[in-house]
Design a protein around this motif. Structure first.
Motif, PDB file in Angstrom:
ATOM      1  N   GLU A 130     -28.790  20.509 -48.836  1.00 22.33           N
ATOM      2  CA  GLU A 130     -29.267  19.189 -48.423  1.00 22.33           C
ATOM      3  C   GLU A 130     -30.508  18.795 -49.221  1.00 22.33           C
ATOM      4  OE1 GLU A 130     -29.755  18.654 -44.214  1.00 22.33           O
ATOM      5  OE2 GLU A 130     -29.260  16.543 -44.558  1.00 22.33           O
ATOM      6  N   ARG A 131     -31.372  19.798 -49.465  1.00 29.02           N
ATOM      7  CA  ARG A 131     -32.632  19.534 -50.156  1.00 29.02           C
ATOM      8  C   ARG A 131     -32.417  19.289 -51.644  1.00 29.02           C
ATOM      9  NH1 ARG A 131     -34.912  23.877 -47.825  1.00 29.02           N
ATOM     10  NH2 ARG A 131     -34.626  25.040 -49.758  1.00 29.02           N
ATOM     11  N   GLU A 132     -31.550  20.036 -52.285  1.00 31.73           N
ATOM     12  CA  GLU A 132     -31.566  20.103 -53.738  1.00 31.73           C
ATOM     13  C   GLU A 132     -30.391  19.435 -54.451  1.00 31.73           C
ATOM     14  OE1 GLU A 132     -32.552  24.043 -55.171  1.00 31.73           O
ATOM     15  OE2 GLU A 132     -33.791  24.324 -53.383  1.00 31.73           O
ATOM     16  N   CYS A 133     -29.341  19.031 -53.728  1.00 27.88           N
ATOM     17  CA  CYS A 133     -28.219  18.397 -54.410  1.00 27.88           C
ATOM     18  C   CYS A 133     -28.273  16.886 -54.195  1.00 27.88           C
ATOM     19  CB  CYS A 133     -26.888  18.939 -53.893  1.00 27.88           C
ATOM     20  SG  CYS A 133     -26.705  20.682 -54.225  1.00 27.88           S
ATOM     21  N   PRO A 134     -28.578  16.114 -55.243  1.00 28.86           N
ATOM     22  CA  PRO A 134     -28.767  14.673 -55.064  1.00 28.86           C
ATOM     23  C   PRO A 134     -27.495  13.913 -54.686  1.00 28.86           C
ATOM     24  CG  PRO A 134     -28.939  15.290 -57.386  1.00 28.86           C
ATOM     25  CD  PRO A 134     -28.893  16.556 -56.602  1.00 28.86           C
ATOM     26  N   SER A 135     -26.320  14.414 -55.057  1.00 31.68           N
ATOM     27  CA  SER A 135     -25.095  13.673 -54.743  1.00 31.68           C
ATOM     28  C   SER A 135     -24.648  13.857 -53.299  1.00 31.68           C
ATOM     29  CB  SER A 135     -23.956  14.120 -55.651  1.00 31.68           C
ATOM     30  OG  SER A 135     -24.320  13.993 -56.986  1.00 31.68           O
ATOM     31  N   VAL A 136     -25.276  14.788 -52.620  1.00 37.08           N
ATOM     32  CA  VAL A 136     -24.852  15.117 -51.263  1.00 37.08           C
ATOM     33  C   VAL A 136     -25.621  14.242 -50.290  1.00 37.08           C
ATOM     34  CG1 VAL A 136     -25.041  16.921 -49.518  1.00 37.08           C
ATOM     35  CG2 VAL A 136     -24.169  17.458 -51.795  1.00 37.08           C
ATOM     36  N   SER A 137     -24.914  13.635 -49.342  1.00 39.65           N
ATOM     37  CA  SER A 137     -25.659  12.785 -48.415  1.00 39.65           C
ATOM     38  C   SER A 137     -26.048  13.518 -47.141  1.00 39.65           C
ATOM     39  CB  SER A 137     -24.894  11.502 -48.106  1.00 39.65           C
ATOM     40  OG  SER A 137     -23.643  11.808 -47.525  1.00 39.65           O
ATOM     41  N   SER A 138     -25.162  14.343 -46.559  1.00 41.69           N
ATOM     42  CA  SER A 138     -25.615  15.167 -45.437  1.00 41.69           C
ATOM     43  C   SER A 138     -24.839  16.474 -45.372  1.00 41.69           C
ATOM     44  CB  SER A 138     -25.531  14.404 -44.117  1.00 41.69           C
ATOM     45  OG  SER A 138     -24.460  13.519 -44.124  1.00 41.69           O
ATOM     46  N   VAL A 139     -25.446  17.419 -44.680  1.00 42.76           N
ATOM     47  CA  VAL A 139     -24.924  18.790 -44.654  1.00 42.76           C
ATOM     48  C   VAL A 139     -24.978  19.311 -43.224  1.00 42.76           C
ATOM     49  CG1 VAL A 139     -25.297  21.129 -45.486  1.00 42.76           C
ATOM     50  CG2 VAL A 139     -25.756  19.207 -46.992  1.00 42.76           C
ATOM     51  N   ALA A 140     -23.935  20.002 -42.808  1.00 43.29           N
ATOM     52  CA  ALA A 140     -23.975  20.651 -41.499  1.00 43.29           C
ATOM     53  C   ALA A 140     -23.338  22.027 -41.594  1.00 43.29           C
ATOM     54  CB  ALA A 140     -23.225  19.800 -40.475  1.00 43.29           C
ATOM     55  N   PRO A 141     -24.075  23.078 -41.154  1.00 40.89           N
ATOM     56  CA  PRO A 141     -23.461  24.399 -41.102  1.00 40.89           C
ATOM     57  C   PRO A 141     -22.551  24.477 -39.883  1.00 40.89           C
ATOM     58  CG  PRO A 141     -25.702  24.492 -40.282  1.00 40.89           C
ATOM     59  CD  PRO A 141     -25.474  23.076 -40.715  1.00 40.89           C
ATOM     60  N   VAL A 142     -21.512  25.267 -39.973  1.00 44.27           N
ATOM     61  CA  VAL A 142     -20.574  25.362 -38.860  1.00 44.27           C
ATOM     62  C   VAL A 142     -20.333  26.833 -38.523  1.00 44.27           C
ATOM     63  CG1 VAL A 142     -18.209  24.945 -38.102  1.00 44.27           C
ATOM     64  CG2 VAL A 142     -19.427  23.206 -39.400  1.00 44.27           C
ATOM     65  N   VAL A 143     -20.478  27.142 -37.246  1.00 46.79           N
ATOM     66  CA  VAL A 143     -20.097  28.466 -36.746  1.00 46.79           C
ATOM     67  C   VAL A 143     -19.017  28.211 -35.722  1.00 46.79           C
ATOM     68  CG1 VAL A 143     -20.865  30.539 -35.556  1.00 46.79           C
ATOM     69  CG2 VAL A 143     -22.461  29.279 -37.003  1.00 46.79           C
ATOM     70  N   ASN A 144     -17.868  28.821 -35.868  1.00 46.12           N
ATOM     71  CA  ASN A 144     -16.852  28.524 -34.857  1.00 46.12           C
ATOM     72  C   ASN A 144     -16.272  29.779 -34.244  1.00 46.12           C
ATOM     73  OD1 ASN A 144     -15.288  29.214 -37.086  1.00 46.12           O
ATOM     74  ND2 ASN A 144     -15.011  27.070 -37.638  1.00 46.12           N
ATOM     75  N   GLY A 145     -15.554  29.552 -33.197  1.00 50.35           N
ATOM     76  CA  GLY A 145     -14.967  30.676 -32.491  1.00 50.35           C
ATOM     77  C   GLY A 145     -13.895  30.155 -31.564  1.00 50.35           C
ATOM     78  N   ARG A 146     -13.296  31.076 -30.823  1.00 52.58           N
ATOM     79  CA  ARG A 146     -12.253  30.650 -29.896  1.00 52.58           C
ATOM     80  C   ARG A 146     -12.437  31.478 -28.639  1.00 52.58           C
ATOM     81  NH1 ARG A 146      -7.816  27.391 -30.334  1.00 52.58           N
ATOM     82  NH2 ARG A 146      -6.051  28.127 -29.150  1.00 52.58           N
ATOM     83  N   MET A 147     -12.894  30.828 -27.624  1.00 53.71           N
ATOM     84  CA  MET A 147     -13.237  31.561 -26.408  1.00 53.71           C
ATOM     85  C   MET A 147     -12.835  30.784 -25.185  1.00 53.71           C
ATOM     86  SD  MET A 147     -16.942  32.687 -27.531  1.00 53.71           S
ATOM     87  CE  MET A 147     -16.898  32.841 -29.267  1.00 53.71           C
ATOM     88  N   GLN A 148     -12.810  31.513 -24.076  1.00 54.27           N
ATOM     89  CA  GLN A 148     -12.446  30.855 -22.828  1.00 54.27           C
ATOM     90  C   GLN A 148     -13.641  30.081 -22.270  1.00 54.27           C
ATOM     91  OE1 GLN A 148     -11.907  33.060 -19.190  1.00 54.27           O
ATOM     92  NE2 GLN A 148      -9.861  32.172 -18.978  1.00 54.27           N
ATOM     93  N   VAL A 149     -13.337  28.907 -21.736  1.00 48.45           N
ATOM     94  CA  VAL A 149     -14.358  28.078 -21.105  1.00 48.45           C
ATOM     95  C   VAL A 149     -13.987  27.955 -19.636  1.00 48.45           C
ATOM     96  CG1 VAL A 149     -15.462  25.827 -21.114  1.00 48.45           C
ATOM     97  CG2 VAL A 149     -14.657  26.816 -23.250  1.00 48.45           C
ATOM     98  N   VAL A 150     -14.978  28.179 -18.768  1.00 52.79           N
ATOM     99  CA  VAL A 150     -14.697  28.147 -17.330  1.00 52.79           C
ATOM    100  C   VAL A 150     -15.596  27.133 -16.663  1.00 52.79           C
ATOM    101  CG1 VAL A 150     -14.694  29.472 -15.201  1.00 52.79           C
ATOM    102  CG2 VAL A 150     -14.055  30.583 -17.367  1.00 52.79           C
ATOM    103  N   ARG A 151     -15.000  26.387 -15.788  1.00 56.98           N
ATOM    104  CA  ARG A 151     -15.813  25.488 -14.953  1.00 56.98           C
ATOM    105  C   ARG A 151     -15.192  25.526 -13.564  1.00 56.98           C
ATOM    106  NH1 ARG A 151     -15.132  20.335 -12.193  1.00 56.98           N
ATOM    107  NH2 ARG A 151     -17.190  20.227 -11.215  1.00 56.98           N
ATOM    108  N   GLY A 152     -15.925  26.127 -12.626  1.00 56.18           N
ATOM    109  CA  GLY A 152     -15.405  26.263 -11.278  1.00 56.18           C
ATOM    110  C   GLY A 152     -14.106  27.048 -11.300  1.00 56.18           C
ATOM    111  N   SER A 153     -13.071  26.435 -10.756  1.00 55.21           N
ATOM    112  CA  SER A 153     -11.793  27.130 -10.693  1.00 55.21           C
ATOM    113  C   SER A 153     -10.922  26.831 -11.907  1.00 55.21           C
ATOM    114  CB  SER A 153     -11.056  26.721  -9.418  1.00 55.21           C
ATOM    115  OG  SER A 153     -10.874  25.329  -9.460  1.00 55.21           O
ATOM    116  N   LEU A 154     -11.406  25.955 -12.792  1.00 57.21           N
ATOM    117  CA  LEU A 154     -10.597  25.568 -13.952  1.00 57.21           C
ATOM    118  C   LEU A 154     -11.021  26.361 -15.171  1.00 57.21           C
ATOM    119  CD1 LEU A 154     -10.904  21.745 -13.372  1.00 57.21           C
ATOM    120  CD2 LEU A 154      -8.870  23.139 -12.931  1.00 57.21           C
ATOM    121  N   ASN A 155     -10.068  26.673 -16.021  1.00 55.25           N
ATOM    122  CA  ASN A 155     -10.453  27.271 -17.293  1.00 55.25           C
ATOM    123  C   ASN A 155      -9.583  26.732 -18.410  1.00 55.25           C
ATOM    124  OD1 ASN A 155      -8.328  29.451 -18.221  1.00 55.25           O
ATOM    125  ND2 ASN A 155      -8.410  29.449 -15.963  1.00 55.25           N
TER     126      ASN A 155
END
Lengths: 454, 240
Positions: free
Chosen positions: A93-118
């Motif tokens: 983001e700092r040093e490449c002039p042609s780049v307008s924005s940058v975002a790092p991505v960390v991903n995964g696949r996991m269970q999400v629980v809310r109350g009785s729902l998952n």
């Protein structure tokens, strides 16, 4: 110069002598140019809309993935080595002039629980606030997380529309808490609906959170389920700092000898990918080159050593986009040429009539000293002036037409200055081409015959 | 020196396979300041001779010196320049541009002039000439708003705007009634007497020809009489 000015004056005077006919003559050009201007403006409007849609799909994005690791000749596939860090992202983001924005991505696949729902969301993404900007994604409600929340690994998240439906059937997810891999996260925002992507995957099945939260709290391991070579890499990096009093006594502190015997693999602040957006599709090669140079330098790669990362772009999509707009432009040019041809034939027709009708005038002009070249330039200039006049009116009408379409049908239009300039140029050329033959005929008249013409 | 010196001019037209000789060896001289009438019935070759004298056409053979310049071998463009600068034309049907003011009509020949004068000078001269022909108050009128006599006077002003050596009038009274004809002819006589402009009147009407100082008759492509060869003494024009 003076000669041209006088000839122009003569031509203008001749046209003014019959204003109705002059106007009717140019009608073909007026309609032609008006149609071209309106179509180009509407066309460019739709083209811009299409471009935007395709850009939403990621045509202007680069995806940087870590390279592959290999052990004893067995390659573990792409993304299996641990080379990209969030520091790489900030450096890009700092040093490449042609780049307008940058975002790092960390991903995964996991269970999400809310109350009785998952539910297991398709995309569980840890990133920075720029991610939403790069993906052109707006919030339906709530807010996005900020940079402070990334730095603090705050336990917040944003839900995609599908996850809201699965976890909060009654709606109102804001400020509620969900459990992702047993870690409680507060819902601070909901994403607007985006639908399926090109591969048919539901893009709305997503949960976005700060990448630090994802990495150090939720997934807890670095690439444990992906990187076979680094299997067993335990997360010992940051929970200590975050929960100093709870994590102290879980395990006995290893002695120096134990540490030497069983070295703990270091947990890098590595990320699974870096998303880079470029301001326009045309700059993708430039941006790619800059990113490659920068990362090679940061990763201390010697000349000849292969890259330890891969860069992907959506070449296919941007090519399709290029073809689409090219096709559009060609089509419009074709239509423009045809309508202008028709207009030009109209001009030629009337100019021929005009020459016949003004035979006596031509004879008189020749008798009193006009040379054939004078007559030629007078009639050509008349035709050009007619066409220019028609072109100017055509631009006005075309502008009006496209504005009317915008108001009445809400189609996007885009003001096109090149089209206007081209129309003027084309008008002159049409006048020149279709005015030449009648003018040449006029200049070849015999003054004696012409003066006697009834 | 003669203004017009024509020697043994022949003009042949090709009609289909046959050649028609319209002028069969015409020779004549006109001195500066003369007012000459060229008379002849239709078909006599009168118009053809006039076209050649007016530098509109070239003879098939023979020599034509106008103001010392050999015209018979001149290019189209050069002849156009001679016509523009040295010859003023007055036609039977006036040939004014419709929907154009009298002043603009008079200014028409200056469009092609290469005398280096400014547009303002031309304009001034055109206005003076219109004044002289008695139309000073009708400069903005268009031909359709003028009578036949007035239109012909505009045409005369137009013929004079570039200070020509020769005024060539082709049946100038053909479309006018006898009263206005008389007016126009008197104007020619005045111009000839007061300004010394050489005038060639082409007509078939003896009354019109009678206003000139010399009459040249042409018949069947040849000069019939009128002592066309050398006129040493120029008769004073008869003032009415």
């Amino acid at each position: 110069m003076l000669k041209i000015a006088t000839t122009l004056k003569t031509a203008l005077r001749a046209l003014r002598r019959n204003p109705l006919r002059s106007t009717l003559t140019t009608l073909g050009i007026i309609i032609g140019i008006a149609a071209v201007i309106a179509m180009v403006q509407i066309g460019e409007g739709s083209s811009a809309a299409i471009k935007k849609t395709i850009a939403d799909m990621g045509a202007n994005e680069l995806i940087i993935l870590p390279g592959q690791a290999a052990s004893s000749g067995v390659s573990f596939g792409e993304g299996s080595s641990v080379t990209l860090t969030s520091a790489d992202a900030s450096a890009i983001e700092r040093e490449c002039p042609s780049v307008s924005s940058v975002a790092p991505v960390v991903n995964g696949r996991m269970q999400v629980v809310r109350g009785s729902l998952n539910w297991v969301p398709q995309f569980l993404v840890g990133t920075t606030p720029t991610y939403l900007k790069i993906r052109n994604w707006s919030l339906a409600e709530g807010r996005a997380f900020g940079t402070e929340e990334v730095d603090g690994a705050n336990q917040v998240c944003i839900l995609g529309a599908t996850d809201v439906k699965e976890l909060f059937p009654s709606g109102k997810p804001l400020d509620k808490t969900i459990l992702v891999n047993h870690v409680p996260l507060r819902v601070i925002g909901v994403l607007s609906q985006k639908g399926a992507n090109m591969m048919g995957m539901d893009q709305d099945d997503i949960i976005v959170m700060p990448w630090t939260t994802m990495k150090y709290r939720v997934s807890g391991t670095a690439l444990q389920n992906q990187n076979q070579s680094a299997a067993g890499t335990a997360s010992t990096f940051s929970t200590d700092q975050l929960y100093p009093e709870t994590s102290q006594n879980l395990y006995p502190v290893p002695s120096a000898t134990q540490q030497q015997d069983f070295p703990q693999p270091v947990s890098f602040p590595n990320v699974n990918a870096i998303l880079v957006s470029v301001s326009s599709g045309a700059e993708i090669p430039q941006a790619t080159a800059e990113v490659v140079a920068l990362l090679r330098q940061r990763h201390h790669l010697r000349r000849g050593q292969p890259n330890d990362f891969n860069i992907r772009n959506m070449t296919e999509i941007s090519n399709a986009l290029g073809h689409t707009s090219q096709l559009m432009t060609n089509l419009l040019t074709g239509v423009a040429l045809i309508s202008l041809m028709v207009g030009g034939v109209g001009i030629m027709n009337i100019m021929l009539v005009s020459v016949t009708e003004r035979t006596r005038e031509i004879g008189l002009r020749m008798a009193i000293g006009a040379r054939p070249a004078d007559i030629l330039s007078q009639f050509i200039l008349e035709a050009i002036v007619l066409c220019l006049f028609g072109g100017a009116l055509g631009i006005l009408f075309g502008q009006g037409l496209s504005s009317a379409v915008k108001v009445a049908l809400h189609w996007p239009i885009e003001l096109s200055v090149p089209a206007m300039v081209a129309s003027v140029v084309v008008s002159v050329v049409v006048g020149l081409i279709f005015g030449y033959y009648p003018a040449w005929k006029a200049s070849r008249l015999d003054p004696i015959e012409a003066l006697r013409y009834e | 020196m003669e203004l017009i010196k024509v020697d043994n001019i022949v003009k042949t037209y090709h009609l289909g396979n046959s050649d028609v000789q319209v002028l069969k060896g015409v020779s004549l001289r006109i001195l500066p300041g003369e007012m000459v009438a060229l008379m002849g019935a239709s078909g006599s070759g009168k118009t053809t001779l006039m076209n050649i004298l007016g530098c509109l056409d070239r003879p098939t053979s023979g020599q034509y010196l106008f103001d010392g310049q050999e015209i018979s071998r001149m290019s189209v463009n050069k002849r156009a320049m001679v016509r523009n600068g040295k010859i003023g034309f007055v036609f039977q049907n006036f040939n004014l541009l419709a929907r154009t003011s009298a002043l603009e009509n008079v200014l028409l020949p200056t469009t092609y002039a290469e005398d280096g004068l400014s547009a303002g000078k031309h304009r001034q001269r055109a206005m003076e000439l219109l004044d002289q022909v008695g139309l000073g108050d009708r400069m903005d009128h268009e031909p359709s708003q003028l009578s036949g006599g007035q239109q012909q006077r505009v045409a005369i002003a137009r013929a004079l705007v570039n200070n020509p050596r020769l005024l060539l009038a082709d049946e100038p009274t053909g479309n006018l009634d006898s009263h206005t004809s008389e007016e126009v002819l008197r104007m020619f006589q005045q111009l000839n007497a007061q300004k010394g402009i050489t005038i060639l009147l082409v007509t078939h009407d003896a009354t019109v020809a009678g206003h000139s100082t010399r009459i040249i008759h042409i018949r069947d492509g040849l000069i019939a009489d009128g002592n066309p060869q050398v006129q040493t003494v120029v008769a004073k024009p008869q003032m009415l």
